[in-house]
Write an enzyme that holds these catalytic residues in place. Structure first.
Site, PDB file in Angstrom:
ATOM      1  N   SER A 155       0.832  -1.203   0.133  1.00  0.00           N
ATOM      2  CA  SER A 155       0.036  -0.046   0.030  1.00  0.00           C
ATOM      3  C   SER A 155       0.972   1.164  -0.194  1.00  0.00           C
ATOM      4  O   SER A 155       1.741   1.366  -0.886  1.00  0.00           O
ATOM      5  CB  SER A 155      -0.944  -0.029   1.299  1.00  0.00           C
ATOM      6  OG  SER A 155      -2.196   0.668   1.219  1.00  0.00           O
ATOM      7  N   ASP A 318      -9.042  -6.976  -3.818  1.00  0.00           N
ATOM      8  CA  ASP A 318      -8.876  -5.631  -3.088  1.00  0.00           C
ATOM      9  C   ASP A 318      -9.418  -4.746  -3.957  1.00  0.00           C
ATOM     10  O   ASP A 318      -8.846  -4.600  -5.272  1.00  0.00           O
ATOM     11  CB  ASP A 318      -7.289  -5.602  -3.345  1.00  0.00           C
ATOM     12  CG  ASP A 318      -6.700  -4.333  -2.742  1.00  0.00           C
ATOM     13  OD1 ASP A 318      -7.468  -3.354  -2.375  1.00  0.00           O
ATOM     14  OD2 ASP A 318      -5.508  -4.051  -2.880  1.00  0.00           O
ATOM     15  N   HIS A 351      -7.689  -5.658   0.408  1.00  0.00           N
ATOM     16  CA  HIS A 351      -6.664  -5.109   0.559  1.00  0.00           C
ATOM     17  C   HIS A 351      -5.752  -5.643   1.663  1.00  0.00           C
ATOM     18  O   HIS A 351      -4.365  -5.632   1.629  1.00  0.00           O
ATOM     19  CB  HIS A 351      -6.798  -3.570   0.951  1.00  0.00           C
ATOM     20  CG  HIS A 351      -5.736  -2.652   0.861  1.00  0.00           C
ATOM     21  ND1 HIS A 351      -4.837  -2.464  -0.582  1.00  0.00           N
ATOM     22  CD2 HIS A 351      -5.155  -1.876   1.685  1.00  0.00           C
ATOM     23  CE1 HIS A 351      -3.949  -1.659  -0.366  1.00  0.00           C
ATOM     24  NE2 HIS A 351      -3.943  -1.215   0.949  1.00  0.00           N
TER      25      HIS A 351
END
Lengths: 379, 379
Positions: A155, A318, A351
């Site tokens: 991320s 995700d 995610h």
């Protein structure tokens, strides 16, 4: 497949910039002192060529692996880092700092500004992903490492690894960006702005000067966290974890928490308050919104000849930074002539997959970090 | 394809339950008086067989079509209701009430309880989708209509139409549930609980007694609305509408709104405060969470022989109540032997598609309401 993990680890701190040598941000603003909290795992080789730099995501910290005394409470990437694990501490020297702007030992907006004796608050300068990397590079210098074997992160962590490799083609052999993005979408920004507004509008925020008042934007920060937490999971992971189960099956219907998923989110909101700071949440989310490394003037030209090998990993469920984000990122690198590959992993966990035991993902990281050597050995 | 639309329309009000004849809720609680705001469009046939009942969604009201004086500000379903439109007022008599628990003319938690002289607040009883339908049925009786041509609604509106047709097989010929659900998922509930917490935790909520204090849960309600609004759109609709455009292209980065999508959401939050009540938001979202008509004891047995024709419409980009919700709903009806069909429409506009000009959707509604007659005429 993986070893027994690391034992006790500890966080160190070092002042990397001071009044005589301040951190100069991309904006031109100067900041000093800048102290950085970091952990290391494994042993640096004599030729100092086996370092892997781990960059954490929005709410991470320096404590990526092992434990601080309670073996049940382990670092956020303990599944990936350790002896025999994909980021193998039998082989690599792993460096994991808390980010600039953070709230877990590294200088951030809730740190005291020695020039005023008060916490920075909203006077803390805005900073960019490039600024995060500037601090990483200084930490590496402090550790006496000239070139990384790899930088890796998930991320926001992947964004840092990417920016670093783009800015300094000699900085690392390999760069792994896990469920990252090189350009947030309007919907990504939308979720972030609502989270920020929940904090900024909370009367407890007090213009950012809430520390030391016995009050704070706890409502806003908890709401922001609960909402964000939804975006880290997926329909399927919610369905598998909770379905429509109620804590008390025949409870009277009411407005308060009843379904298990509600209790879970309430707990997520409450426990976040104990470990995170609202100002850091504001600054780091905003830093992500503005991250567009391929849209800088001359960015495409600078890609030519970059010898770094790039890996992007995405997860099928995700919906925060899904496959299209990794495709965009790798597409830009490939168009620029770079060695870049996208591994699209099937995973139901959204995610948050980057923090979990997803074998295909772990193997992709392991193989990427091992590089050509293992492939030759297998041939 | 569609006519010129309705002209000026007006909202009427009628007391449907009073002290001597209170509304008895599914829970056993009693409520009186219950006043209902409603609008009608078109003309009731002499045989009173051409009525189409429109049920609104979470934040709708009785004003579904035409305008109240400003032709630029038209009802929320004006695109579907009017002369020559899919819900054709040249042919149908359309009835559109504000829901029980509402805040736009129908009795709800912010109405004054005559027994105490105070607003109900959190003493307003919890109610179910079935209770919403009980009030609809009373309104129909008041209008002298025994059987509907159809009931139709989107989202929570579709839930009401469905519940009604299941509870009273003779109530209507046709039942259309647009992007509805017969069982919210854990993720659906998750978004709702965060929205509710934003309101409940706002100090301005004051235990629900905020009216007449000059203060209220405006922060929480705006945050709830902004977050919910994201879930009504889609990645694609956000990308098309806003992309990464900034209001001032070279503005200094900061924490406040900068990107157009942020300004848009701020506006959505602010304008919602002017037209909606936080208590209604709490109660109606909770009513949706508990809606599971096919899981009631004996529900499957009661489906047998239900002569109603059912239509479910879903939209490809709707991630709130997407195709899987309509599939589940129609699957349950078909397993029970009912005439039920699911039309899965391709649309980029997310859940909000049900309010927009999506031709395939409009044609599906038009054909469904026209029924067999048009098919025969075309043959």
């Amino acid at each position: 497949m993986s070893g027994g993990g690391l034992g006790r680890t500890e966080t160190q701190r070092v002042v990397l910039f001071d009044e005589g040598d301040p951190l100069v941000l991309e904006s031109g603003a100067r900041l000093a002192p800048v102290e950085v909290a970091f952990e290391t795992y494994g042993t640096l080789d004599e030729d100092r060529a086996n370092a892997v730099f781990v960059c954490h995501a929005l709410t991470g910290d320096a404590h990526a692996a092992g434990h601080h005394g309670d073996p049940a409470r382990r670092g956020w990437w303990d599944r990936l880092i350790g002896p025999g694990r994909p980021i193998d501490t039998d082989r690599f020297f792993v460096v994991s700092p808390n980010l600039l702007g953070g709230c877990q030992g590294t200088t951030g907006p809730s740190s005291v500004n020695p020039a005023t004796g008060r916490r920075h608050g909203l006077e803390f300068p805005m900073f960019s992903v490039r600024d995060l990397v500037t601090v990483h590079r200084r930490l590496l210098g402090f550790l006496g490492i000239e070139r990384l074997h790899a930088a890796i992160g998930g991320s926001l962590g992947g964004m840092q690894a990417l920016q670093w490799a783009l800015d300094d083609p000699q900085a690392m052999r390999r760069c792994a960006a896990i469920c990252a993005s090189a350009r947030l979408s309007a919907m990504n920004i939308a979720f972030s702005t609502v989270a920020r507004e929940a904090i900024l509008r909370d009367p407890g925020f007090q213009g950012g000067a809430y520390h030391d008042t016995g009050w704070g934007p706890n409502i806003g920060l908890a709401v922001a966290r609960m909402m964000a937490h939804i975006t880290y999971l997926s329909e399927e992971s919610f369905a598998r974890k909770f379905g429509r189960a109620r804590r008390v099956e025949d409870a009277e219907p009411g407005l308060g928490p009843d379904f298990e998923v509600e209790h879970y989110l309430h707990h997520q909101g409450a426990s976040f308050l104990a470990r995170f700071d609202a100002l850091t949440y504001l600054y780091l989310t905003r830093t992500m919104d503005y991250f567009t490394p391929f849209e800088e003037p001359g960015a495409a030209d600078r890609l030519g000849g970059n010898p770094t090998s790039f890996l992007a990993v995405s997860f099928s469920s995700d919906w925060r930074f899904g496959a299209e984000h990794s495709e965009h990122l790798v597409g830009e690198l490939q168009r620029g002539g770079c060695d870049a590959r996208h591994v699209a992993v099937t995973s139901p966990w959204g995610h948050d997959s980057f923090l979990l035991d997803v074998p295909e993902y772990h193997e992709a990281v392991r193989a990427f970090l091992a590089g050509g050597e293992e492939r030759r050995a297998a041939a």
